[in-house]
Scaffold this motif. Structure first.
Motif, short mmCIF file in Angstrom:
data_model
loop_
_atom_site.label_atom_id
_atom_site.label_comp_id
_atom_site.label_asym_id
_atom_site.label_seq_id
_atom_site.Cartn_x
_atom_site.Cartn_y
_atom_site.Cartn_z
N ASN A 127 17.20 -88.87 6.33
CA ASN A 127 16.74 -88.07 7.47
C ASN A 127 17.77 -87.02 7.87
O ASN A 127 17.45 -85.83 7.98
N ILE A 135 12.01 -92.77 9.18
CA ILE A 135 12.27 -93.40 10.47
C ILE A 135 13.00 -94.71 10.22
O ILE A 135 12.45 -95.64 9.61
N GLU A 160 8.29 -99.87 11.04
CA GLU A 160 8.49 -98.61 10.32
C GLU A 160 7.17 -98.10 9.75
O GLU A 160 6.84 -96.91 9.88
N ARG A 172 7.77 -86.31 13.21
CA ARG A 172 8.39 -87.34 12.38
C ARG A 172 9.86 -87.06 12.05
O ARG A 172 10.65 -87.99 11.90
N HIS A 176 12.95 -90.66 14.88
CA HIS A 176 14.03 -91.65 14.75
C HIS A 176 15.07 -91.50 15.87
O HIS A 176 15.39 -92.47 16.57
#
Length: 215
Positions: A127, A135, A160, A172, A176
């Protein structure tokens, strides 16, 4: 929580913090990988304190090997599981050199093949470093997803998968971080601070707290 409420939930968090960033300190993909590896059962504050010392001595796979397990332990012994983590740093550094020319790979399979690197760590690296909309479900996200009704699940993997399914595409990339920060500073484990939560009116938690609550 229905899809319209979920969209408003994330939109609200986005408006509060359009460009969230990790609280772990790093200057390279390798430093981030090691910091996330060290963060298991440790706070970001304690990890940053340890890595400031560690990275002054070794901030590449090659330098980690030269520093050695004992040298790494000396730098990180203030955080939990430091002996196991030091061993994993050595093994991961060697894997990076042997298999990836010293560079952090951009695939989940390659990351998870390294010692001490599980799905959560891989998701964080993918990420933050590579901009993939993964995530990573830690204890904060697991709690928030279940307590609010955003994406209930009995295991981190279940949460998740649920988050990947219900989170609108445009949110998205940063979902997180928004959820971690919400869980860390507002939707706390023992005493959620609902009285100043921006998304309190959207969540399914029935035992909303107030400032004077002793819950």
């Amino acid at each position: 929580m229905n899809s319209a409420i979920r969209r408003t939930f994330f939109k609200t968090l986005q408006q509060l913090n359009p460009h969230p960033v990790t609280e772990l300190e790093y200057t390279s993909p390798f430093e981030l990988l090691i910091a996330v590896l060290l963060s298991a059962q440790a706070t970001d504050i304690s990890v940053n304190k340890a890595t400031r010392k560690l990275y002054r001595l070794a901030n590449t796979p090659e330098k980690m090997l030269l520093l050695g397990e004992a040298g790494i332990i000396d730098c990180i012994k203030t955080i939990g599981l430091y002996r196991t983590k030091a061993k994993n740093i050595i093994l991961t550094s060697q894997s990076l050199i042997d298999r990836h020319a010293g560079e952090v790979p951009d695939s989940r399979e390659s990351l998870e093949a390294m010692h001490g690197v599980g799905r959560k760590t891989a998701n964080v690296v993918l990420n933050i470093v590579f901009g993939k909309p993964t995530i990573a479900v830690d204890t904060h996200i697991f709690r928030v997803a279940n307590r609010t009704g955003l994406a209930p699940g009995k295991t981190p993997m279940a949460v998740e998968l649920a988050l990947n399914r219900v989170t609108p595409v445009e949110f998205r990339q940063h979902a997180h971080h928004w959820l971690i920060l919400l869980g860390r500073y507002v939707c706390k484990a023992r005493k959620p601070e609902c009285w100043h939560c921006a998304v309190a009116s959207l969540c399914d938690f029935h035992l909303k707290t107030v400032a004077s609550s002793t819950l």
